[in-house]
Design an enzyme around this catalytic site. Structure first.
Site, PDB file in Angstrom:
ATOM      1  N   MET A 172       0.610  -0.876  -0.198  1.00 47.64           N
ATOM      2  CA  MET A 172       0.247   0.062   0.320  1.00 47.64           C
ATOM      3  C   MET A 172       0.858   1.208   0.047  1.00 47.64           C
ATOM      4  O   MET A 172       2.152   1.319   1.045  1.00 47.64           O
ATOM      5  CB  MET A 172      -0.843  -0.053   0.971  1.00 47.64           C
ATOM      6  CG  MET A 172      -1.660   1.014   1.606  1.00 47.64           C
ATOM      7  SD  MET A 172      -3.051   1.356  -0.452  1.00 47.64           S
ATOM      8  CE  MET A 172      -3.310   3.308  -0.217  1.00 47.64           C
ATOM      9  N   GLU A 187       5.016   0.708  -6.011  1.00 45.86           N
ATOM     10  CA  GLU A 187       4.092   1.654  -4.627  1.00 45.86           C
ATOM     11  C   GLU A 187       5.241   3.243  -4.734  1.00 45.86           C
ATOM     12  O   GLU A 187       4.499   4.488  -4.633  1.00 45.86           O
ATOM     13  CB  GLU A 187       4.319   0.640  -3.467  1.00 45.86           C
ATOM     14  CG  GLU A 187       3.858  -0.384  -3.188  1.00 45.86           C
ATOM     15  CD  GLU A 187       2.493  -0.248  -3.964  1.00 45.86           C
ATOM     16  OE1 GLU A 187       1.388   1.140  -3.729  1.00 45.86           O
ATOM     17  OE2 GLU A 187       2.032  -1.341  -4.112  1.00 45.86           O
TER      18      GLU A 187
END
Length: 942
Positions: A343, A378
């Site tokens: 994330m 990411e």
């Protein structure tokens, strides 16, 4: 498209001069960055205090329908500017309730932009302490003036709002502050502010961590939880002396750890973590880079690879975006329990342990590649997604598709010898074709009004948004020619998207970038382009795996695309053309004699290609006689296109099978992988029928030369092939040889596994462990399975544990598989993050298929409740367990499953249920129409 992106000020990009592409790119991206940075410096930092108030049970009140709080979107009346949040996670359970909790207090400053006597702010699973005014929150005015009183406060659970009624109107232009004190459970549900557990030296350790995307920041503190509503955040974490606290900002105080104010950002990018992890660090320019993980993992050097490649990738993206990384630090942390792969929290990226930690003694080259691509994905988000952010989730594809594209560019920078950019064809283009060829697919961009509920948002985190998004952006990159013109046009497409463009060669495009891209973005699916080399006719048609399926989704473009076609003739001459209508004539594509045409070079276009019979025959002859005359990516394409065109009844299935005849001479990974992926469908359809045995015999004959080739170049399996994809193809050779019953292969893997069992020293190279473990356990019994289970439970290296976890699903004893499925309901046996993928592994095994299907039906209530309806893995679970379905009985079971659990719901797997029904119907028809001819062909494969 411009409407899919939110930034605070208008971007003046429309006047960019196309002819000075490089300079314009710099200006355009600099403007974006400068404006974001300037607006992030407008507010002054403030700090929040701690909370000692005793929590109380928060009332919830039902409300009449059609009220503002019955909608899932916030009203456009209030805009937040700044939050101050103080949280105190308890890493030991409450002695009375046994629950892990956190307490917190927060305030949010917001401006009233439209008069209102109602405040709605997102809140989910939080209990509030009553304020001195007797309500769940306190309201005050900032900068003079007075605030109306809160007369009623309650929670609307369904739409996840804290509802505050006022006795007067908030004044337009006035800034107010809302204070709350609250308690939440630090649950193990992998969403919001949650806990993760692991064992270290026999002691259970607990950490508090977060996963906010897409709508779980509201589980941590009350907030305006929509991506466009950016604000500054001051985060403070209370924690024990022997723990370390992390958040998006840099730490400025210890014990009660206070963090620097963040950049202006969306709530879904927030992160805060309390753990006793260790770290390693480096500095690139002025950016501090740290890798955090469990202390034994750090001590073992498992964070070194991530640290070594983060700096180069970060610098690459600074050059690529032409803007410096805007934060002082880039922390990356490996979380033992994590639902996603990673994330992109701004300044504090969270990962599954297997996506960040590398150990040469246990990690395969595919593990290493995954780490490189996930880190690049990411870090790519730090600009595109974090700095410049979606207005709403309906255009998620811009965010995830772009990151999924540039992950290959970033990883290529870190590992230039891998030639990794080619693998996007297998990993994304071919992968998403399978989903996008169904009538239950969806466009890249959805209507904003169609995406309202959290479960609807979660559904968008699928192969369409990620892999189709990446594929379409790659196609745009190609016809605009990377890098400078592409970056210019991409920025302008996103922020204005209305001008006429040219490519780097000066060739004018058939229309604006916006109009070209809208045909790919606003309608689902993709075309099959058919080229008749006898007449020069070129046509396109919406490609559907089931040509009899009815398309009920209308499209203003009538399923006609603006198709860029790169093509070549025999001998290597290359050309480029556009197809913007249903059909056209291109005389350059006429050929005679033994000449041939090959279109969609390197599969840069998002479409399939079909040819007239004569051209197909000449291409197949070329594969058989001199396959290297066709580029390697296009050899993979010919196989993949042929098999899928056959499934769609566009060409005979026998023609698709003929593309595999040459494989005995093929040594390249991409073509073999493409063939195996497509033959996997045949195995799924026929591994319960008489076709299976004769098909196995054919495949064993085809793969034996490849198996012997790798045996020779590795000196009887004692060395590792040099090339990155050569190592992958060695795995293909062993895997297929063993699965098709090549005795030499089966003896080899069983001898390795037996040596490990007898000596407790693992002789198997990390590259080969997954396939060796699987085949040895499949050939063995309870003893082999129990050995693997014990090694799995004792594993301290997550990547090694994952290899064993997937391999144990290869067992052929039903009782072992049933027991294994039961373990997925117990987080002490199988982590929650791994439960759904473990069930899918079992379902991939023909012995486990019906067991897994019975299992999820019997336990759906528990699975849905415990793993969360918003879990991104639900679509993979439903698709994975039903992938083999091909009978009327299975179809009716699937429809009954949909009906039986309609009241429970399927969360992010809702669309997957419909896709599975459609796929099952297509499978049934395909088997009925093709089984006999396939059986005959395998008997005499010519």
């Amino acid at each position: 498209m411009a409407k899919g992106i939110f930034i605070s000020k208008t971007l003046a990009i429309a006047g960019i001069v196309i002819g000075v592409a490089a300079l314009s790119t710099i200006i355009a991206l600099s403007v974006v960055y400068a404006q974001e940075k300037s607006k992030n410096n407008e507010a002054s930092p403030t700090q929040g205090g701690g909370t000692t108030s005793k929590p109380t049970t928060t009332p919830t009140t039902p409300s009449p329908s059609n009220e503002p709080w019955d909608k899932y979107r916030l009203p456009k009346t209030l805009v937040p500017s700044h939050y101050s949040v103080t949280l105190w996670p308890r890493l030991t359970p409450d002695p009375k309730t046994g629950l892990y909790i956190f307490t917190g207090d927060s305030f949010v400053d917001f401006e009233c932009v439209e008069e209102t006597d109602l405040i709605l702010i997102h809140s989910n699973k939080l209990n509030y302490t009553t304020q001195s005014n007797g309500q769940l929150a306190a309201l005050s005015a900032i900068g003079g003036g007075s605030a109306p009183s809160i007369t009623k406060s309650w929670l609307k659970e369904e739409t996840q709002f804290l509802v505050l009624h006022l006795d007067g109107k908030l004044v337009k232009g006035q800034t107010y502050r809302l204070d709350t004190t609250f308690t939440g459970e630090l649950a193990d549900d992998l969403g919001g502010f949650y806990r993760s557990e692991y064992i270290q030296d026999g002691v259970k350790k607990v950490i508090a961590t977060t996963q906010m995307q897409a709508t779980d920041a509201r589980k941590s503190f009350p907030c305006f939880d929509e991506p466009a509503l950016k604000a500054y955040f001051n985060i403070t974490l209370n924690h024990a002396k022997d723990t370390v606290a992390l958040s998006n900002g840099a730490q400025i105080e210890v014990q009660q750890t206070v963090f620097e104010r963040t950049e202006k950002m969306s709530t879904y990018l927030l992160a805060f973590i309390v753990s006793d992890f260790g770290f390693i660090e480096d500095t690139i320019g002025e950016v501090q880079i740290r890798i955090f993980a469990r202390k034994p993992a750090i001590a073992a050097g498992q964070g070194a690879y991530a640290l070594n490649i983060t700096g180069p990738i970060l610098k690459f993206f600074e050059e690529y975006y032409n803007s410096t990384y805007p934060l002082p630090k880039s922390d990356q942390i490996a979380i033992p329990d994590f639902s996603a792969g990673a994330m992109e929290n701004w300044g504090l990226i969270t990962y599954r342990e297997t996506a960040l930690l590398y150990d040469e003694a246990f990690s395969s080259n595919s593990n290493k590649e995954r780490i490189a691509t996930v880190i690049a994905h990411e870090l790519g988000h730090m600009w595109f997604g974090n700095l410049v952010t979606l207005r709403w989730w309906n255009d998620l594809w811009l965010n995830e598709g772009f990151a999924s594209y540039v992950e290959f560019l970033g990883a290529d920078k870190a590992e230039p010898d891998w030639n990794i950019k080619d693998l996007i064809v297998l990993n994304d283009v071919h992968r998403v074709f399978a989903v996008d060829a169904l009538t239950s697919s969806h466009p890249l961009s959805s209507l904003e009004d169609d995406i309202q509920k959290p479960a609807q948002i979660s559904e968008l985190f699928d192969a369409i948004s990620y892999s189709k998004g990446a594929s379409v952006i790659r196609m745009l990159s190609d016809f605009l020619t990377e890098p400078n013109v592409f970056k210019l046009n991409l920025v302008s497409f996103i922020f204005s998207g209305v001008y006429q463009a040219v490519n780097a060669s000066g060739d004018e495009l058939p229309t604006s970038v916006k109009e070209i891209m809208n045909t790919w973005v606003l309608q689902m699916g993709f075309p099959v382009v058919t080229i008749d080399t006898a007449s020069g006719s070129v046509s396109q048609k919406h490609f559907l795996l089931d040509p009899d399926a009815e398309v009920t989704t209308p499209s203003e473009y009538n399923y006609v695309w603006s198709v860029p076609i790169r093509w070549m003739k025999k001998g290597g001459s290359k050309s480029f053309t556009w197809l913007t209508e249903k059909s056209a004539t291109n005389n350059d594509m006429k050929v005679t004699g033994d000449d041939w045409v090959l279109a969609n070079l390197d599969v840069v276009g998002y479409y399939r290609v079909n040819y007239d019979d004569g051209n197909w025959d000449k291409l197949l002859t070329t594969l058989s006689n001199n396959h290297e005359d066709i580029p390697k990516i296009n050899r993979a394409q010919l196989v993949d296109d042929a098999f899928n065109l056959a499934r769609a009844k566009i060409i005979p299935t026998v023609r698709a099978l003929k593309t595999t005849l040459y494989l005995k001479n093929e040594r390249d990974y991409m073509a073999w992988k493409s063939a195996l992926d497509n033959l996997d469908f045949f195995l799924l359809m026929f591994d319960r029928s008489e076709v299976y045995g004769i098909m196995q015999e054919y495949l064993r004959n085809q793969v034996t030369p490849l198996f012997q080739y790798y045996k020779e170049i590795t000196s009887n399996w004692t060395k590792v092939p040099h090339g990155h994809t050569d190592q992958y193809n060695q795995v293909n050779a062993i895997s297929l040889a063993c699965k098709t019953g090549l005795e030499e292969c089966q003896d080899l893997v069983q001898s390795w596994f037996k040596e490990w069992m007898e000596t407790d020293k693992n002789p198997i190279h990390p590259n080969l462990r997954s396939t060796v473990y699987c085949n040895a356990i499949a050939a063995g019994g309870a003893e082999e399975w129990e050995f693997a289970w014990n090694k799995f439970k004792a594993a301290t290296i997550p990547i090694e544990a994952d290899k064993l976890r997937s391999a144990m699903a290869c067992a052929t004893k039903p009782w072992l598989l049933n027991r294994y499925l039961e373990y997925t309901l117990d987080p002490q046996q199988i982590r929650k993050q791994d439960a759904t993928s473990t069930i899918v592994y079992v379902a991939q095994n023909v012995v486990g298929q019906s067991l897994a299907w019975d299992f999820i039906r019997a336990n759906w209530n528990y699975i849905f409740t415990q793993y969360g309806g918003g879990s991104f893995s639900f679509a993979n679970l439903i698709n994975g367990v039903t992938k083999r379905f091909s009978t009327e009985f299975e179809l009716q079971q699937l429809k009954q499953f949909k009906e039986d659990y309609a009241d429970v719901g399927f969360g992010s797997g809702t669309l997957a249920v419909d896709q599975s029904i459609e796929r099952t119907q297509a499978n049934m028809k395909w088997i009925a129409e093709n089984k006999e001819s396939i059986l005959e062909w395998f008997k005499n494969p010519v």
